[in-house]
Design a protein around this motif. Structure first.
Motif, short mmCIF file in Angstrom:
data_model
loop_
_atom_site.label_atom_id
_atom_site.label_comp_id
_atom_site.label_asym_id
_atom_site.label_seq_id
_atom_site.Cartn_x
_atom_site.Cartn_y
_atom_site.Cartn_z
N ARG A 173 46.21 91.95 -78.38
CA ARG A 173 45.31 90.94 -78.90
C ARG A 173 45.28 89.74 -77.95
N GLY A 174 44.06 89.30 -77.64
CA GLY A 174 43.89 88.15 -76.77
C GLY A 174 43.84 88.46 -75.29
N GLN A 175 44.07 89.71 -74.92
CA GLN A 175 44.03 90.08 -73.51
C GLN A 175 42.60 90.31 -73.03
N THR A 176 42.38 90.04 -71.75
CA THR A 176 41.16 90.45 -71.07
C THR A 176 41.53 91.55 -70.08
N VAL A 177 40.94 92.71 -70.25
CA VAL A 177 41.23 93.86 -69.40
C VAL A 177 39.97 94.21 -68.62
N ALA A 178 40.10 94.32 -67.31
CA ALA A 178 38.99 94.73 -66.45
C ALA A 178 39.22 96.17 -66.00
N HIS A 196 38.93 82.57 -72.29
CA HIS A 196 39.74 81.36 -72.45
C HIS A 196 39.96 81.01 -73.92
N GLN A 197 39.02 81.41 -74.78
CA GLN A 197 39.15 81.16 -76.21
C GLN A 197 40.03 82.19 -76.91
N GLY A 198 40.44 83.23 -76.18
CA GLY A 198 41.36 84.20 -76.75
C GLY A 198 40.72 85.45 -77.31
N MET A 199 39.45 85.68 -77.03
CA MET A 199 38.80 86.91 -77.48
C MET A 199 39.39 88.10 -76.74
N THR A 200 39.72 89.15 -77.45
CA THR A 200 40.18 90.39 -76.83
C THR A 200 38.98 91.07 -76.20
N MET A 201 39.06 91.36 -74.89
CA MET A 201 37.91 91.88 -74.17
C MET A 201 38.31 93.01 -73.23
N ILE A 202 37.49 94.05 -73.21
CA ILE A 202 37.61 95.11 -72.22
C ILE A 202 36.28 95.16 -71.48
N SER A 203 36.33 94.97 -70.18
CA SER A 203 35.10 94.87 -69.39
C SER A 203 35.11 95.88 -68.26
N VAL A 204 34.15 96.80 -68.28
CA VAL A 204 33.88 97.64 -67.12
C VAL A 204 33.03 96.82 -66.18
N THR A 205 33.52 96.59 -64.97
CA THR A 205 32.81 95.66 -64.10
C THR A 205 32.97 96.04 -62.63
N HIS A 206 31.95 95.71 -61.84
CA HIS A 206 32.05 95.83 -60.40
C HIS A 206 32.21 94.45 -59.77
N GLU A 207 32.33 93.43 -60.61
CA GLU A 207 32.50 92.06 -60.13
C GLU A 207 33.98 91.79 -59.90
N MET A 208 34.43 92.03 -58.66
CA MET A 208 35.86 91.92 -58.36
C MET A 208 36.35 90.48 -58.46
N GLY A 209 35.48 89.52 -58.13
CA GLY A 209 35.87 88.12 -58.25
C GLY A 209 36.17 87.76 -59.70
N PHE A 210 35.33 88.24 -60.61
CA PHE A 210 35.54 88.01 -62.03
C PHE A 210 36.84 88.67 -62.49
N ALA A 211 37.06 89.91 -62.06
CA ALA A 211 38.28 90.62 -62.44
C ALA A 211 39.52 89.87 -61.98
N ARG A 212 39.51 89.43 -60.74
CA ARG A 212 40.68 88.72 -60.20
C ARG A 212 40.91 87.39 -60.92
N ARG A 213 39.82 86.71 -61.26
CA ARG A 213 39.92 85.35 -61.80
C ARG A 213 40.23 85.32 -63.29
N VAL A 214 39.70 86.30 -64.04
CA VAL A 214 39.72 86.20 -65.49
C VAL A 214 40.62 87.23 -66.17
N ALA A 215 40.69 88.43 -65.60
CA ALA A 215 41.41 89.51 -66.30
C ALA A 215 42.93 89.29 -66.28
N ASP A 216 43.55 89.59 -67.40
CA ASP A 216 45.02 89.61 -67.46
C ASP A 216 45.57 90.91 -66.87
N VAL A 217 44.82 91.99 -67.12
CA VAL A 217 45.23 93.33 -66.69
C VAL A 217 44.05 94.01 -66.01
N VAL A 218 44.31 94.71 -64.93
CA VAL A 218 43.29 95.51 -64.26
C VAL A 218 43.65 96.98 -64.37
#
Length: 252
Positions: A37-42, A196-218
């Motif tokens: 809960r609360g993680q951002t996964v890319a 940043h607000q704590g929403m649990t998120m799973i994102s399939v993405t090709h935006e590596m900058g976003f993944a590096r900056r925002v994701a807790d787990v890749v």
């Protein structure tokens, strides 16, 4: 306040040994994934690696041939309309295409499911629509129709529509792939705020900058398997496999 913000350090999505086949083609081959809960996964990887299929399986849009998926304590794939309704409450998904109703204005695109599915009053649905549009920075577009919006604005409305249902986890499937860089930045900014607000998120993405900056787990997928996974900084700094090292190098 989204339900995802209420608790932390709790597993929300559990994927275990999942197999997904389309005829003779095995697209997911023993995939495992845990999201707290609360993680951002890319989820990253080349086209055809199974990323989007995994997301669709978590959302209950595809039936798996093996393994198990649990979302918010409920097994995905249980028979019956009650189970499907529970999953729709727990999970919001945003796709590459915006899937807005062209004949409805922004407010009605958001309130439709609230009034028809959740049986909320018209007044409560309108209040919720105004709340989520403020979250994505589109308060002034509440009366507009999709054709009057840019692609980035339409995608932000699609995100707001999912948020209005107060899901516990949000799934994003390459939501910026059809957008130019300026509009991509708009949408990624909204997603970053949600993280940043704590929403649990799973994102399939090709935006590596976003993944590096925002994701807790890749999670790096390759040939239908989870090839590498771990804390973002660690995974990018020390690729363990030649496949991920090559992938990261090709994205620079």
């Amino acid at each position: 306040m989204p339900a995802a913000l209420e608790q932390a350090n709790e597993s929300v999505v559990s994927v275990k040994d999942v197999i997904k086949e389309f005829g003779p083609l095995r697209v997911l081959d023993g995939v495992g994934l845990e999201v707290e809960r609360g993680q951002t996964v890319a989820i990253v990887g080349r086209s055809g690696s199974g990323k989007s299929t995994l997301l669709r399986c978590i959302a209950g849009l595809e039936t798996v041939q093996g393994g198990s998926i649990t979302v918010c304590g409920h097994p995905v794939g249980r028979p019956g309309s009650a189970a499907r309704a529970q999953l729709r409450r727990d999970v919001g998904m945003v796709f590459q295409s915006y899937n807005l109703f062209p004949h409805l204005n922004v407010e009605r695109n958001i309130t439709l499911a609230l009034t028809l599915v959740k049986k909320e009053s018209k007044g409560e649905a309108k209040r919720r629509a105004a709340e989520v549009l403020a979250m994505v920075g589109l308060t002034d577009k509440i009366a507009s129709y999709p054709e009057q919006l840019s692609g980035g604005q339409q995608q932000r409305v699609a995100i707001a529509r999912s948020l209005a249902l107060q899901p516990q986890v949000m799934l994003f499937d390459e939501v910026t792939s059809a957008l130019d860089p300026e509009l991509t930045a708009e949408v990624l900014g909204v997603m970053e705020n949600l993280a940043h607000q704590g929403m649990t998120m799973i994102s399939v993405t090709h935006e590596m900058g976003f993944a590096r900056r925002v994701a807790d787990v890749v999670v790096f997928m390759h040939q239908g398997k989870v090839w590498e996974t771990g804390p973002t900084a660690e995974v990018f700094a020390n690729p363990r496999t030649a496949e991920f090292k090559q992938f990261v190098g090709s994205e620079l």
